[in-house]
Design a protein around this motif. Structure first.
Motif: not given
Lengths: 368, 316, 329
Positions: C69-91, C254-260
């Motif tokens: 969520x630290x990385x995700x926060x940076x992404x969101x603060x910069x005005x973007x979003x990443x819904x693939x983070x759960x899949x990336x963590x799985x890989x 991992x299911x729904x990780x990106x949403x969490x």
């Protein structure tokens, strides 16, 4: 305003929590149960007439090469990898079956239906399935039967008339008895236990839990059922839930049942990391490879499962026998390759055998 | 305005060409793909996603998003069962009540978004969990089965040889296209998404527009839920899980800008068909499910890249 | 011209008046209050909630989500979003585990996922920045590609027999599990860096107003790629923590990780519209979720109702935040 909002928030959440306090809930279903006798006398099997379906105008497939697709509940978990391996083994042995496994990446009824639908259109000769929902899958399976396709289920049944045969890995009450008896043996007759399951909507798990409840009440009445928690098919969640159970109940908790091949090793890991090996017993359904570390360290004494490789193997053998016309309604047994003769029960089910208990002595001999 | 319109049409042209190419390629891979029976059947399978995607187009055009549609679908299914089976209401009444409840669910989304100014992504993220949780809590994981035969006409039957739900989808496509493309309401929707403050100043009822759209999103998710129950003849609390991702993929593939202000129903319909054709056609040509997911992901990115490149060239 | 200290960049936290400062950290206070309140209430019902094991489990259990969520926060603060983070963590977890069991040095099994995360997400960032594709589209596509690709390659075979010295998440330092250290140190570092470094302010500037940032001489494209690359590194660290929690890796997504992860960021006060928020909030939110999950079991809330309670709590947190902001206006 801020204080009021926070107070409101707390009040609301507390209100909801107390409203949600349910007296007892176990995660079982509400179908009638049929607990076995405590001393292991086999239940009386009533002969039932064939209640499966029949494919319409199926071509004569006797001895001819056939194309078969296997659509499990989901792909990418150890259990269905093992059944898929069994199917591939049987296909190789038979030589005249081309089999492949394909399915959704999540246990999702809608996607599973779409997969089966597409394979009906693409023109396969046989379909093997493990249903995510016995009723939801029925229309598409009936469609397959109507298209002259041979349909055989394994692991998780559909409505009987939507398929021809179902290969039953072990009867629900048999599994329940094996699990509860093993637990009682390990933790004593007056101990408390909890359950980690996948989701409450998974039919097999709900059925086992109901049967366990009934069998425990009948044969081990002094054992205490603490609670059941949900953990999806997710390793880390199962681990966290099991750890919380251990922390919550402290020394009251003597045993944890793992209801899935994911929940059982994760519960064993939770017990190990909490340093409670030997104090809390884990008994559950699991595949041997995932359990070896815990069984070898004596943290887990008994793992209950049928052999899923055999289950897949038997499913394809049954499908071949059905396509060949060797297995007809009314038969009492079927030849399943190296597994020998398997018995027909409940009208249109084929019983793989009694559940198997893996222990420290025999677990090394299995690799799946 | 005409410039945006032109660039929009450009995306749809690209999409249409892509669709034709994909259909042609898939037809050569399997002779069972391009048959009436298969195509109609695919229509049946995509009806639920399609219905929800139509209203989602409106939602995204306003610059919003609705992640709770899958959960609303699940909740409707459970409520349908509860109303009919547990409360003993006649099935048609239960159907209407369940859809109304879904509409209320959508209305709540709209209220949280307009009254409390919560960004739609967060509001519907919360209700995604909330509605799914209600479905699980109310049903206690029990299914309701045994619906009367006439009920299955909706999800399993056909009218004049075409699956029933495809008629419903078709009718709603026309209505949605007319409303979005030709009415004042449609113009208000575009204006809200393009420049919300500007729209407010020019006297457009921005909040009312959004409220109506989120309510409609709930209603249609509810309708899709009833059709889904009829198609699979049982209710489960996990129905519709992950639906939102499929729906958003179709809408975005159809050229609707996630930032709001741009998008058409025709685009969404093309996006839907392309997605369903890929799923079905690839399966028929022997590609496994996991491979199909990869292809859909690639197509989504490439389609938007292509459309961006072309429209930038067009801009000079 | 990479530095962001140009005058036109909107000023951030350092120059604020005390009142505004509380406003800037308001969501953090609410979350902290919620966590404390939860601990008080639940331990009143069942004192075992405050047992050392349980507290350690609450903090460690969701640490990988906090790190992601630290990385995700940076992404969101910069005005973007990443819904693939759960899949990336799985890989990345699968890559890490595969290296570990195939006899590669342990440090490589820890490092490679971080590097792969950086490379993959830099690519994602480049697509977003240079080809002007909305981040939700690219990452929606990536979600499918990574998820499908992972199952195609591994067929979901579990990775077992992990070497004991690979399981970094099970290490302890001064009796505290290593994930907690990772979570606390990384959060502190990034929070400090976001506030006082030029690039930190650049991220706020891009998210706040892209055109203004551009006018101020910020290389928006390059910065976006860097933000996504950093996010990839955090996903890599999260993946290693995730992979080494247990003795087996499932090698699926991992299911729904990106949403969490996204929920942790936004509940933590990161505005989905970009430009505001801190990573302290997202970490507190991740801890709050773990505390909620644990307390529901302690309070005997029927698991059937668990998810509605979670949803309601998210909603309440967000509404409280909105009420606070309105009051400040």
């Amino acid at each position: 305003m801020l204080k009021r909002t926070v107070a409101l928030a707390l009040g609301l959440s507390l209100g909801v929590s107390s409203a949600a306090l349910a007296a007892t809930w176990t995660g079982g279903d509400d179908l009638p149960t049929n607990p076995l006798a405590c001393n292991g006398t086999p239940g009386k099997a009533e002969a039932k007439p064939y209640d499966g379906g029949v494919p319409t105008n199926a071509p004569d497939r006797k001895g001819k090469p056939i194309k078969v697709v296997d659509v499990p509940k989901l792909i990418g978990i150890g259990y269905f990898n093992a059944t898929s391996k069994g199917i591939a083994d049987a296909a190789k042995e038979l030589g005249n079956v081309e089999a492949k496994t394909d399915g959704p990446t999540q246990a999702n009824i809608d996607q599973q239906i779409s997969f089966i639908d597409n394979y009906i259109t693409s023109g396969v000769d046989g379909i093997l399935f493990a249903a995510n929902d016995p009723v939801a899958i029925a229309p598409v399976l009936k469609k397959a039967l109507a298209a002259g396709i041979n349909v055989v289920g394994y692991d998780a049944n559909s409505q009987p008339d939507a398929r021809q045969w179902f290969v039953n890995q072990a009867e629900f009450n048999g599994i329940a008895k094996a699990l509860v008896d093993n637990m009682a043996k390990e933790v004593g007759e007056d101990a408390s236990f909890a359950i980690v399951t996948s989701t409450f909507t998974t039919p097999n798990q709900a059925r086992w839990i109901s049967e366990m409840e009934a069998y425990q009440a009948k044969c081990h009445p002094n054992m205490k059922w603490l609670e059941t928690v949900e953990a999806q098919e997710d390793n880390v969640l199962s681990f966290n839930q099991a750890t919380t159970l251990i922390n919550k109940h402290g020394d009251d908790l003597k045993g944890i049942f793992g209801m899935t091949s994911v929940a059982t090793p994760a519960s064993a890991e939770a017990v190990t990391q909490a340093g409670k090996c030997g104090k809390i017993s884990v008994v559950g359904l699991a595949t041997p490879n995932a359990m070896k570390p815990y069984v070898e360290k004596d943290c887990v004494k008994s793992v209950v499962l049928w052999n899923p490789v055999d289950l897949g193997y038997a499913a394809l053998q049954v499908l071949r026998a059905t396509a060949d016309g060797d297995l007809k309604p009314g038969a009492t047994s079927v030849k399943a390759g190296k597994l020998g003769d398997l018995q027909v029960i409940n009208g249109s089910e084929i019983l793989l055998g009694a559940p198997f208990t893996f222990t420290k002595d025999n677990i090394k001999d299995f690799d799946f | 305005m005409t410039a945006t319109l032109r660039s929009l049409l450009r995306h749809e042209t690209i999409l249409a060409i892509l669709l034709v190419l994909v259909l042609a390629a898939l037809a050569t891979q399997s002779d069972r793909f391009f048959t009436t029976a298969n195509l109609l059947n695919q229509g049946r399978l995509m009806a639920e996603v399609g219905l929800v995607a139509l209203v989602m187009t409106f939602v995204i055009v306003t610059g919003g998003i609705d992640l709770s549609v899958g959960s609303i679908l699940g909740l409707t299914a459970i409520l349908l069962g509860v109303f009919w089976h547990n409360l003993g209401l006649p099935l048609p009444v239960a159907m209407v009540l369940a859809i109304v409840a879904a509409g209320i669910g959508g209305l709540i989304n709209g209220l949280i978004i307009t009254r409390f100014k919560v960004p739609p992504l967060i509001a519907t993220l919360a209700t995604l969990a909330l509605y799914r949780g209600l479905a699980e809590g109310i049903s206690q994981a029990r299914s309701v089965r045994g619906y009367p035969e006439w009920f299955f006409v909706l999800g399993q039957g056909e009218v004049l040889g075409v699956p029933t739900q495809l008629w419903i989808l078709g009718a709603l496509v026309v209505i949605a296209a007319v409303v979005l493309g030709l009415t004042t309401f449609g113009r208000a929707t575009y204006a809200t998404g393009a420049n919300e403050t500007g729209a407010r100043f020019s006297g457009i009822g921005v909040d009312r527009t959004k409220l109506l759209i989120y309510t409609a999103s709930g209603l249609v998710a509810g309708l899709a839920g009833v059709i889904f129950v009829s198609r699979v003849s049982t209710t489960r609390s996990d129905m519709g899980t992950g639906l939102e991702l499929d729906v958003i993929t179709a809408v975005v593939l159809g050229g609707t800008s996630i930032f709001g202000g741009r998008g058409t129903i025709i685009g969404t319909v093309l996006g839907l068909i392309l997605m369903q054709a890929l799923k079905n056609g690839l399966a028929l040509s022997g590609v496994k499910g996991d491979g199909t997911i990869v292809v859909i992901g690639l197509v989504l990115i490439l389609a938007i890249v292509a459309s961006n490149l072309f429209s930038r060239e067009g801009d000079g | 011209m990479m530095t962001a200290s140009s005058p036109a960049v909107p000023r951030t936290a350092p120059a604020m008046r005390p009142m505004k400062r509380i406003a800037a950290y308001g969501q953090e206070f609410i979350l902290l209050g919620a966590i404390v309140a939860l601990f008080v209430v639940v331990s009143f019902v069942n004192p075992r909630f405050l047992g050392a094991n349980n507290i350690s489990n609450i903090f460690a259990g969701n640490a990988y989500i906090a790190v992601a969520a630290i990385g995700m926060s940076l992404v969101i603060i910069s005005g973007h979003i990443d819904v693939a983070v759960g899949s990336l963590i799985g890989v990345l977890a699968t890559i890490s585990g595969t290296l570990a069991v195939n006899g590669y040095p342990i440090w490589l099994a820890w490092l490679v996922p971080v590097l792969v995360g950086i490379v993959v997400n830099a690519g994602v960032g480049a697509l977003i920045a240079y080809l002007r594709i909305p981040s939700i589209v690219v990452t929606l596509g990536m979600l499918s590609i990574l998820k499908g690709g992972l199952i195609s390659v591994t067929a979901g075979a579990w990775i077992t027999n992990l070497p004991a010295d690979y399981l970094i998440a099970q290490f302890r330092l001064f009796g505290i599990p290593s994930p907690v250290w990772f979570m606390v140190i990384l959060t502190a570092l990034v929070a400090f860096w976001m506030r006082y470094s030029g690039f930190g302010r650049t991220i706020y500037a891009i998210g706040g107003n892209v055109e203004a940032a551009r006018v101020a001489g910020i290389q928006v494209e390059r910065s976006t790629v860097i933000v996504f690359a950093i996010h990839g590194a955090f996903a890599g660290i999260a993946a290693v923590l995730f992979a080494t929690q247990l003795q087996v890796i499932q090698s699926t997504v991992p299911p729904n990780l990106e949403l969490t992860v996204i929920t942790a960021s936004v509940v933590g006060g990161v505005s989905i519209l970009g430009g505001t928020g801190t990573v302290i909030g997202s970490t507190l939110a991740a801890i709050l979720f773990a505390a909620i999950a644990s307390s529901l079991i302690f309070l005997n809330v029927s698991a059937y109702w668990l998810r509605s309670v979670q949803g309601l709590l998210i909603l309440i947190t967000v509404l409280a935040d909105m009420a606070r902001r309105r009051r400040l206006r």
